[in-house]
Design a protein around this motif. Structure first.
Motif, PDB file in Angstrom:
ATOM      1  N   GLN A  10       0.830  -1.211   0.000  1.00 22.01           N
ATOM      2  CA  GLN A  10       0.000   0.000   0.000  1.00 22.01           C
ATOM      3  C   GLN A  10       0.863   1.258   0.000  1.00 22.01           C
ATOM      4  O   GLN A  10       0.594   2.213  -0.729  1.00 22.01           O
ATOM      5  CB  GLN A  10      -0.915   0.014   1.232  1.00 22.01           C
ATOM      6  CG  GLN A  10      -2.022  -1.026   1.235  1.00 22.01           C
ATOM      7  CD  GLN A  10      -2.865  -0.925   2.496  1.00 22.01           C
ATOM      8  OE1 GLN A  10      -3.308   0.160   2.884  1.00 22.01           O
ATOM      9  NE2 GLN A  10      -3.073  -2.055   3.157  1.00 22.01           N
ATOM     10  N   LEU A  11       1.906   1.240   0.831  1.00 23.49           N
ATOM     11  CA  LEU A  11       2.794   2.400   0.909  1.00 23.49           C
ATOM     12  C   LEU A  11       3.573   2.601  -0.391  1.00 23.49           C
ATOM     13  O   LEU A  11       3.805   3.739  -0.816  1.00 23.49           O
ATOM     14  CB  LEU A  11       3.772   2.226   2.084  1.00 23.49           C
ATOM     15  CG  LEU A  11       3.148   2.313   3.482  1.00 23.49           C
ATOM     16  CD1 LEU A  11       4.143   1.844   4.540  1.00 23.49           C
ATOM     17  CD2 LEU A  11       2.687   3.731   3.776  1.00 23.49           C
ATOM     18  N   THR A  12       3.952   1.514  -1.016  1.00 19.82           N
ATOM     19  CA  THR A  12       4.694   1.613  -2.271  1.00 19.82           C
ATOM     20  C   THR A  12       3.851   2.282  -3.361  1.00 19.82           C
ATOM     21  O   THR A  12       4.380   3.031  -4.199  1.00 19.82           O
ATOM     22  CB  THR A  12       5.134   0.210  -2.734  1.00 19.82           C
ATOM     23  OG1 THR A  12       5.922  -0.397  -1.704  1.00 19.82           O
ATOM     24  CG2 THR A  12       5.960   0.282  -4.013  1.00 19.82           C
TER      25      THR A  12
ATOM     26  N   LEU B 259      -1.113   7.722   5.274  1.00 17.97           N
ATOM     27  CA  LEU B 259      -1.142   6.262   5.370  1.00 17.97           C
ATOM     28  C   LEU B 259       0.031   5.759   6.195  1.00 17.97           C
ATOM     29  O   LEU B 259      -0.131   4.902   7.077  1.00 17.97           O
ATOM     30  CB  LEU B 259      -1.096   5.664   3.960  1.00 17.97           C
ATOM     31  CG  LEU B 259      -1.180   4.132   3.851  1.00 17.97           C
ATOM     32  CD1 LEU B 259      -2.502   3.634   4.417  1.00 17.97           C
ATOM     33  CD2 LEU B 259      -1.008   3.694   2.393  1.00 17.97           C
ATOM     34  N   PHE B 260       1.196   6.284   5.932  1.00 21.81           N
ATOM     35  CA  PHE B 260       2.410   5.893   6.655  1.00 21.81           C
ATOM     36  C   PHE B 260       2.253   6.133   8.153  1.00 21.81           C
ATOM     37  O   PHE B 260       2.471   5.231   8.975  1.00 21.81           O
ATOM     38  CB  PHE B 260       3.596   6.693   6.110  1.00 21.81           C
ATOM     39  CG  PHE B 260       4.889   6.496   6.842  1.00 21.81           C
ATOM     40  CD1 PHE B 260       5.766   5.493   6.484  1.00 21.81           C
ATOM     41  CD2 PHE B 260       5.249   7.347   7.889  1.00 21.81           C
ATOM     42  CE1 PHE B 260       6.966   5.311   7.162  1.00 21.81           C
ATOM     43  CE2 PHE B 260       6.444   7.175   8.567  1.00 21.81           C
ATOM     44  CZ  PHE B 260       7.314   6.149   8.206  1.00 21.81           C
ATOM     45  N   VAL B 261       1.876   7.350   8.512  1.00 26.79           N
ATOM     46  CA  VAL B 261       1.807   7.714   9.925  1.00 26.79           C
ATOM     47  C   VAL B 261       0.788   6.864  10.672  1.00 26.79           C
ATOM     48  O   VAL B 261       1.063   6.371  11.774  1.00 26.79           O
ATOM     49  CB  VAL B 261       1.474   9.214  10.073  1.00 26.79           C
ATOM     50  CG1 VAL B 261       1.107   9.544  11.518  1.00 26.79           C
ATOM     51  CG2 VAL B 261       2.654  10.066   9.621  1.00 26.79           C
TER      52      VAL B 261
ATOM     53  N   ALA C 165      -0.485   2.786  14.575  1.00 27.36           N
ATOM     54  CA  ALA C 165      -1.326   1.689  15.052  1.00 27.36           C
ATOM     55  C   ALA C 165      -0.472   0.465  15.402  1.00 27.36           C
ATOM     56  O   ALA C 165      -0.648  -0.162  16.456  1.00 27.36           O
ATOM     57  CB  ALA C 165      -2.357   1.327  13.984  1.00 27.36           C
ATOM     58  N   SER C 166       0.471   0.149  14.531  1.00 24.43           N
ATOM     59  CA  SER C 166       1.336  -1.006  14.759  1.00 24.43           C
ATOM     60  C   SER C 166       2.175  -0.837  16.019  1.00 24.43           C
ATOM     61  O   SER C 166       2.295  -1.755  16.833  1.00 24.43           O
ATOM     62  CB  SER C 166       2.239  -1.216  13.545  1.00 24.43           C
ATOM     63  OG  SER C 166       3.128  -2.285  13.761  1.00 24.43           O
ATOM     64  N   HIS C 167       2.752   0.356  16.188  1.00 20.42           N
ATOM     65  CA  HIS C 167       3.588   0.600  17.366  1.00 20.42           C
ATOM     66  C   HIS C 167       2.762   0.611  18.654  1.00 20.42           C
ATOM     67  O   HIS C 167       3.238   0.159  19.703  1.00 20.42           O
ATOM     68  CB  HIS C 167       4.332   1.932  17.214  1.00 20.42           C
ATOM     69  CG  HIS C 167       5.546   1.835  16.349  1.00 20.42           C
ATOM     70  ND1 HIS C 167       5.490   1.839  14.979  1.00 20.42           N
ATOM     71  CD2 HIS C 167       6.864   1.720  16.665  1.00 20.42           C
ATOM     72  CE1 HIS C 167       6.713   1.737  14.483  1.00 20.42           C
ATOM     73  NE2 HIS C 167       7.561   1.659  15.482  1.00 20.42           N
TER      74      HIS C 167
ATOM     75  N   LEU D 292      -0.237  14.156  11.977  1.00 20.64           N
ATOM     76  CA  LEU D 292      -1.116  13.456  11.036  1.00 20.64           C
ATOM     77  C   LEU D 292      -1.805  12.225  11.634  1.00 20.64           C
ATOM     78  O   LEU D 292      -2.511  11.513  10.908  1.00 20.64           O
ATOM     79  CB  LEU D 292      -0.302  13.024   9.802  1.00 20.64           C
ATOM     80  CG  LEU D 292       0.284  14.157   8.953  1.00 20.64           C
ATOM     81  CD1 LEU D 292       1.180  13.579   7.857  1.00 20.64           C
ATOM     82  CD2 LEU D 292      -0.819  15.000   8.341  1.00 20.64           C
ATOM     83  N   VAL D 293      -1.599  11.976  12.909  1.00 15.61           N
ATOM     84  CA  VAL D 293      -2.237  10.810  13.528  1.00 15.61           C
ATOM     85  C   VAL D 293      -3.735  11.064  13.663  1.00 15.61           C
ATOM     86  O   VAL D 293      -4.162  12.042  14.284  1.00 15.61           O
ATOM     87  CB  VAL D 293      -1.626  10.501  14.907  1.00 15.61           C
ATOM     88  CG1 VAL D 293      -2.360   9.324  15.554  1.00 15.61           C
ATOM     89  CG2 VAL D 293      -0.140  10.183  14.777  1.00 15.61           C
TER      90      VAL D 293
END
Length: 237
Positions: free
Chosen positions: A157-159, A169-171, A176-178, A220-221
């Motif tokens: 998705q990021l690519t 999207l990145f942030v 969420a993952s962290h 951007l969160v």
């Protein structure tokens, strides 16, 4: 006229004194050299007792002792639970997708703050990935060689994203993952009885906290991201 015979006698006497003094100095020097040679000669008592920490023999013995202590330390570190093993696997998998994500941020992001967050991911997980591989090897835990299917999907998705779309999207994916792994780290650190896992959890905690901070600094969160993390780590009963 001066008495040449008297002067000659005095000269001879002075010469004798000089020769005697010279011989005495040479004798003392010879004794000192012989003593030093005896102290360092093979088989001498002094040669067999080198100063602590000096000499190749002492270094080799010290290395062997350190290795023995390290081996004993791992053996006595404490039991490794299934949660401990799962924790190491998750740390490994996190690095396997977050390092590529951090690299993508350098070319796909439009925000300097997002690029900075990406650099933190690259730096933090490169060090953490080395540590997790070392600790897993010591504890006999098998680690995966690739990220999970879901994580690989995030990288795809990021690519495909660029600019502001990528930034958001990145942030939010990374925050969420962290947030979820942060809760796992706390659980492991609080309950593990293994010294190696405890140390690893402490390092992982510092790394993940730093990453959450730089992600939040982008502004951007999405609040919904935080809410979803809270629901995931504290599911309703």
């Amino acid at each position: 006229m001066p008495d040449h015979r008297g002067m000659t006698a005095k000269a001879r006497a002075r010469t004798v004194l000089v020769v005697v003094a010279t011989l005495a100095v040479v004798a003392v020097g010879s004794v000192m050299v012989l003593k030093a040679s005896a102290q360092t000669a093979p088989g001498s008592t002094q040669a067999q007792v080198p100063a602590y920490g000096q000499g190749m023999g002492g270094m080799q013995m010290g290395s062997a002792a350190d290795a023995a202590v390290s081996a004993a330390g791992v053996a006595d570190a404490g039991p490794v639970t299934e949660l401990d093993k799962t924790f190491l696997v998750k740390v490994r998998q996190a690095g396997l997708w977050e390092m590529p994500a951090g690299d993508l941020a350098q070319s796909h992001a439009s925000s300097d703050a997002v690029k900075r967050a990406g650099l933190h991911l690259l730096d933090g997980h490169s060090h953490l990935d080395q540590l997790v591989r070392e600790d897993a090897k010591m504890l006999g835990v098998t680690l995966p060689d690739q990220a999970s299917a879901e994580q690989q999907g995030w990288v795809r998705q990021l690519t495909a994203a660029q600019g502001l779309e990528f930034d958001k999207l990145f942030v939010n994916l990374l925050r969420a993952s962290h947030g979820k792994i942060f809760a796992t780290i706390a659980e492991v650190r609080a309950g593990t009885q293994n010294d190696v896992i405890r140390r690893h959890a402490t390092q992982a905690n510092q790394t993940v906290l730093d990453h959450m901070n730089v992600l939040e600094d982008t502004g951007l969160v999405d609040p919904q991201t935080i809410a979803d993390v809270a629901k995931a780590v504290n599911p309703p009963k």
